[in-house]
Write a protein that holds these residues in place. Structure first.
Motif, mmCIF file in Angstrom:
data_model
loop_
_atom_site.group_PDB
_atom_site.id
_atom_site.type_symbol
_atom_site.label_atom_id
_atom_site.label_comp_id
_atom_site.label_asym_id
_atom_site.label_seq_id
_atom_site.Cartn_x
_atom_site.Cartn_y
_atom_site.Cartn_z
ATOM 1 N N LYS A 97 0.855 -1.187 0.000
ATOM 2 C CA LYS A 97 0.000 0.000 0.000
ATOM 3 C C LYS A 97 0.890 1.235 0.000
ATOM 4 C CE LYS A 97 -0.477 -0.078 5.053
ATOM 5 N NZ LYS A 97 0.521 -1.114 5.265
ATOM 6 N N TYR A 98 0.275 2.400 -0.183
ATOM 7 C CA TYR A 98 1.034 3.647 -0.231
ATOM 8 C C TYR A 98 1.898 3.799 1.031
ATOM 9 C CZ TYR A 98 2.170 8.587 0.030
ATOM 10 O OH TYR A 98 2.843 9.775 0.147
ATOM 11 N N GLY A 99 3.156 4.138 0.825
ATOM 12 C CA GLY A 99 4.087 4.333 1.934
ATOM 13 C C GLY A 99 5.008 3.153 2.164
ATOM 14 N N ASP A 100 4.613 1.975 1.643
ATOM 15 C CA ASP A 100 5.462 0.792 1.792
ATOM 16 C C ASP A 100 6.667 0.872 0.855
ATOM 17 O OD1 ASP A 100 3.742 -0.285 3.632
ATOM 18 O OD2 ASP A 100 2.727 -1.613 2.210
ATOM 19 N N LYS A 101 7.768 0.304 1.295
ATOM 20 C CA LYS A 101 8.959 0.200 0.455
ATOM 21 C C LYS A 101 8.805 -1.036 -0.425
ATOM 22 C CE LYS A 101 13.698 1.672 1.342
ATOM 23 N NZ LYS A 101 14.802 1.701 2.315
ATOM 24 N N LEU A 102 8.835 -0.856 -1.730
ATOM 25 C CA LEU A 102 8.592 -1.956 -2.655
ATOM 26 C C LEU A 102 9.819 -2.848 -2.847
ATOM 27 C CD1 LEU A 102 6.663 -0.177 -5.566
ATOM 28 C CD2 LEU A 102 5.694 -1.645 -3.803
ATOM 29 N N ILE A 103 9.557 -4.142 -3.040
ATOM 30 C CA ILE A 103 10.604 -5.040 -3.515
ATOM 31 C C ILE A 103 10.600 -4.952 -5.038
ATOM 32 C CG2 ILE A 103 11.337 -7.432 -3.792
ATOM 33 C CD1 ILE A 103 10.201 -8.081 -1.107
ATOM 34 N N ILE A 104 11.723 -4.564 -5.605
ATOM 35 C CA ILE A 104 11.884 -4.566 -7.051
ATOM 36 C C ILE A 104 13.006 -5.552 -7.362
ATOM 37 C CG2 ILE A 104 12.379 -3.218 -9.118
ATOM 38 C CD1 ILE A 104 9.762 -2.433 -7.764
ATOM 39 N N ALA A 105 12.658 -6.651 -8.047
ATOM 40 C CA ALA A 105 13.623 -7.731 -8.250
ATOM 41 C C ALA A 105 14.733 -7.348 -9.217
ATOM 42 C CB ALA A 105 12.904 -8.980 -8.749
ATOM 43 N N GLY A 106 14.507 -6.320 -10.009
ATOM 44 C CA GLY A 106 15.504 -5.878 -10.976
ATOM 45 C C GLY A 106 14.827 -5.183 -12.131
ATOM 46 N N SER A 107 15.595 -4.898 -13.157
ATOM 47 C CA SER A 107 15.027 -4.237 -14.328
ATOM 48 C C SER A 107 15.189 -5.138 -15.550
ATOM 49 C CB SER A 107 15.717 -2.895 -14.573
ATOM 50 O OG SER A 107 17.105 -3.081 -14.830
ATOM 51 N N PRO A 108 14.140 -5.135 -16.406
ATOM 52 C CA PRO A 108 12.913 -4.341 -16.322
ATOM 53 C C PRO A 108 11.827 -5.036 -15.490
ATOM 54 C CG PRO A 108 12.961 -5.520 -18.402
ATOM 55 C CD PRO A 108 14.252 -5.852 -17.710
ATOM 56 N N THR A 109 10.981 -4.235 -14.864
ATOM 57 C CA THR A 109 9.803 -4.701 -14.136
ATOM 58 C C THR A 109 8.624 -3.824 -14.537
ATOM 59 O OG1 THR A 109 11.000 -5.542 -12.197
ATOM 60 C CG2 THR A 109 8.709 -4.912 -11.861
ATOM 61 N N LEU A 110 7.488 -4.427 -14.793
ATOM 62 C CA LEU A 110 6.271 -3.686 -15.136
ATOM 63 C C LEU A 110 5.169 -4.072 -14.151
ATOM 64 C CD1 LEU A 110 4.766 -1.817 -17.225
ATOM 65 C CD2 LEU A 110 4.105 -3.935 -18.406
ATOM 66 N N LEU A 111 4.620 -3.075 -13.471
ATOM 67 C CA LEU A 111 3.523 -3.302 -12.528
ATOM 68 C C LEU A 111 2.265 -2.606 -13.030
ATOM 69 C CD1 LEU A 111 5.329 -2.564 -9.111
ATOM 70 C CD2 LEU A 111 5.155 -4.744 -10.322
ATOM 71 N N HIS A 112 1.102 -3.162 -12.685
ATOM 72 C CA HIS A 112 -0.165 -2.480 -12.956
ATOM 73 C C HIS A 112 -0.857 -2.211 -11.630
ATOM 74 C CE1 HIS A 112 -4.452 -1.967 -14.044
ATOM 75 N NE2 HIS A 112 -3.901 -1.262 -15.028
ATOM 76 N N VAL A 113 -1.383 -0.995 -11.484
ATOM 77 C CA VAL A 113 -2.007 -0.556 -10.236
ATOM 78 C C VAL A 113 -3.458 -0.171 -10.491
ATOM 79 C CG1 VAL A 113 -1.917 1.113 -8.340
ATOM 80 C CG2 VAL A 113 0.209 0.311 -9.395
ATOM 81 N N THR A 114 -4.358 -0.646 -9.631
ATOM 82 C CA THR A 114 -5.767 -0.254 -9.683
ATOM 83 C C THR A 114 -6.192 0.178 -8.284
ATOM 84 O OG1 THR A 114 -6.224 -1.844 -11.458
ATOM 85 C CG2 THR A 114 -8.116 -0.955 -10.262
ATOM 86 N N ASN A 115 -6.702 1.397 -8.190
ATOM 87 C CA ASN A 115 -7.148 1.943 -6.894
ATOM 88 C C ASN A 115 -6.067 1.835 -5.817
ATOM 89 O OD1 ASN A 115 -9.746 2.621 -7.870
ATOM 90 N ND2 ASN A 115 -10.466 0.527 -7.533
ATOM 91 N N GLY A 116 -4.844 2.150 -6.192
ATOM 92 C CA GLY A 116 -3.743 2.178 -5.228
ATOM 93 C C GLY A 116 -3.168 0.834 -4.859
ATOM 94 N N LYS A 117 -3.636 -0.253 -5.490
ATOM 95 C CA LYS A 117 -3.150 -1.595 -5.197
ATOM 96 C C LYS A 117 -2.532 -2.216 -6.455
ATOM 97 C CE LYS A 117 -4.522 -2.420 -0.852
ATOM 98 N NZ LYS A 117 -3.614 -2.905 0.203
ATOM 99 N N ILE A 118 -1.419 -2.889 -6.283
ATOM 100 C CA ILE A 118 -0.777 -3.587 -7.403
ATOM 101 C C ILE A 118 -1.549 -4.869 -7.664
ATOM 102 C CG2 ILE A 118 1.332 -4.694 -8.220
ATOM 103 C CD1 ILE A 118 2.848 -2.834 -6.215
ATOM 104 N N ASP A 119 -2.092 -5.008 -8.890
ATOM 105 C CA ASP A 119 -2.891 -6.186 -9.195
ATOM 106 C C ASP A 119 -2.298 -7.056 -10.311
ATOM 107 O OD1 ASP A 119 -3.405 -4.533 -11.340
ATOM 108 O OD2 ASP A 119 -5.519 -4.214 -10.865
ATOM 109 N N ASP A 120 -1.158 -6.658 -10.847
ATOM 110 C CA ASP A 120 -0.495 -7.505 -11.843
ATOM 111 C C ASP A 120 0.949 -7.054 -12.013
ATOM 112 O OD1 ASP A 120 -0.300 -9.605 -13.549
ATOM 113 O OD2 ASP A 120 -1.736 -8.860 -15.031
#
Length: 218
Positions: A179-202
């Motif tokens: 959720k907003y404010g959390d530190k994200l885990i990013i496994a590396g580049s490239p990474t593509l995320l999709h967000v709906t209503n403030g939540k990562i859903d894909d």
């Protein structure tokens, strides 16, 4: 003499300024800047109801493989934000690839010369490169076939030199919990995320996975 000295100083300053401007132009030559760029901390803070986040590095080999695909995708989807993870190293949590690969990579054969591969019974390259197997978060697994060398042994602590492994390349990350404010885990580049209503859903990871998605092949 004083006028001549002043003239030399002015010319010297002009040369320094021109050199600085030229250098800045070269170092700022980042084609990703033609699109909306944000910091990692702003990832879940956008006003759009639905949007994409693309994490890249300008000189990343795998990012460059799909660069034009991503630019074409971004031109069609205005709700996409680019994040240069090289700029924000301290704002993300790194993925523990060593533990992941040590646990999940599978020994499937051996190589006597470091080139040709003999697969164990029931194993084959096709079995892993075209797998439909899902991980625990519902993502289709993706593999690459690796002949174990010293470098790979640093990634998979169970690896034996000369053995052949199906190496998992899609990380297992539960993005739904963020959720907003959390530190994200990013496994590396490239990474593509999709967000709906403030939540990562894909999410999609690696040039192959992302490339297939943005080209409409998934």
């Amino acid at each position: 003499m004083k006028k001549k000295l002043n003239k030399i100083i002015i010319i010297g300053l002009a040369i320094v300024m021109v050199t600085f401007i030229f250098y800045k132009k070269i170092t700022d030559n980042n084609p990703y800047n033609d699109f909306k760029n944000i910091s990692i901390n702003e990832s879940l803070n956008q006003k759009d109801k639905s949007y994409y986040l693309y994490y890249y590095m300008k000189d990343c080999y795998y990012c460059n493989l799909i660069k034009e695909d991503m630019f074409n995708f971004a031109k069609k989807h205005k709700n996409i934000y680019f994040v240069d993870i090289d700029k924000y190293k301290n704002q993300r949590i790194k993925y523990d690839w060593e533990s992941f690969n040590t646990k999940n990579d599978k020994e499937i054969g051996y190589s006597k010369d470091g080139k040709s591969i003999t697969y164990y019974e029931g194993e084959s390259e096709d079995k892993y490169l075209h797998t439909k197997e899902k991980n625990k978060y519902g993502k289709t697994k993706m593999y690459e076939i690796v002949i174990a060398d010293k470098e790979y042994k640093n990634e998979n602590k169970n690896a034996k030199l000369g053995k052949v492994y199906a190496k998992e390349i899609i990380p297992e990350i539960d993005y739904s919990k963020y959720k907003y404010g959390d530190k994200l885990i990013i496994a590396g580049s490239p990474t593509l995320l999709h967000v709906t209503n403030g939540k990562i859903d894909d999410f999609y990871f690696d040039s192959r996975d992302i490339g297939e998605y943005v080209r409409g092949e998934k």
